[in-house]
Design an enzyme around this catalytic site. Structure first.
Site, PDB file in Angstrom:
ATOM      1  N   GLU A  85     -77.696 -32.465  -3.075  1.00 60.31           N
ATOM      2  CA  GLU A  85     -78.670 -32.160  -4.121  1.00 60.31           C
ATOM      3  C   GLU A  85     -78.042 -31.279  -5.192  1.00 60.31           C
ATOM      4  OE1 GLU A  85     -82.065 -31.969  -6.380  1.00 60.31           O
ATOM      5  OE2 GLU A  85     -81.704 -33.289  -4.676  1.00 60.31           O
ATOM      6  N   TYR A  88     -72.376 -26.358  -6.894  1.00 62.24           N
ATOM      7  CA  TYR A  88     -72.105 -25.471  -8.024  1.00 62.24           C
ATOM      8  C   TYR A  88     -71.028 -24.478  -7.646  1.00 62.24           C
ATOM      9  CZ  TYR A  88     -72.623 -21.943 -11.625  1.00 62.24           C
ATOM     10  OH  TYR A  88     -72.380 -21.061 -12.645  1.00 62.24           O
ATOM     11  N   TYR A 132     -65.005 -35.829  -9.287  1.00 59.19           N
ATOM     12  CA  TYR A 132     -65.565 -36.661  -8.222  1.00 59.19           C
ATOM     13  C   TYR A 132     -64.771 -37.956  -8.060  1.00 59.19           C
ATOM     14  CZ  TYR A 132     -69.486 -33.435  -8.367  1.00 59.19           C
ATOM     15  OH  TYR A 132     -70.252 -32.307  -8.333  1.00 59.19           O
TER      16      TYR A 132
END
Length: 161
Positions: A85, A88, A132
């Site tokens: 979710e 950070y 990513y």
């Protein structure tokens, strides 16, 4: 080189997680969208029925990031997975591999539990998309996210069968 430690979050980390959630919302240009509170995190992460798990990243003993996951289920795989979710890392800590270590810890957790995948969403303008990609995540070109909230959610829920 500073020492990076990834550890499971505990209830006492709720204020740190909430601070990071607000910082992430600022970065994503939606600070007004954060409605959750520390109380919500305590209830939903460490209450009777935990809804999520979180990891805290520390750099030389200071919290510099977090990841929050929840379980999903794939009917195609016949196994659960994890949905990230939030991920950070504070800007000053990004050059130390903290994000990669957080994702590696999530991947280990998934593999140890027999889960088959880890999913996450990334804003189209976020420069972290390259990060990513380098780790091995792949953008699903044909799958588009949809969401039902607010008035639309209430209206659909109010329909009679």
């Amino acid at each position: 080189m500073p020492t990076v430690v990834i550890r499971p979050a505990v209830e006492a980390d709720s204020s740190v997680i909430m601070r990071f959630v607000r910082e992430l919302a600022e970065f994503e240009r939606e600070p007004q969208s954060v409605k959750s509170s520390e109380e919500d995190l305590r209830r939903d992460g460490w209450g009777e029925t935990p809804m999520f798990e979180a990891l805290i990243a520390e750099l030389d003993g200071e919290a510099v990031g977090f990841a929050l996951t929840s379980r999903t289920y794939s009917t195609w795989e016949g196994r659960p997975g994890l949905f990230v979710e939030d991920l950070y890392v504070t800007p000053a800590a990004r050059r130390y591999g903290v994000g990669r270590k957080l994702l590696a810890a999530i991947a280990r957790r998934a593999v140890e539990r027999g889960y088959r995948r880890v999913d996450l969403n990334v804003l189209d303008w976020n420069p972290a998309r390259g990060f990513y990609d380098r780790i091995g995540f792949r953008q699903l070109q044909e799958w588009l996210p949809y969401r039902l909230t607010g008035d639309g959610l209430a209206a659909l829920a109010a329909e009679t069968a």
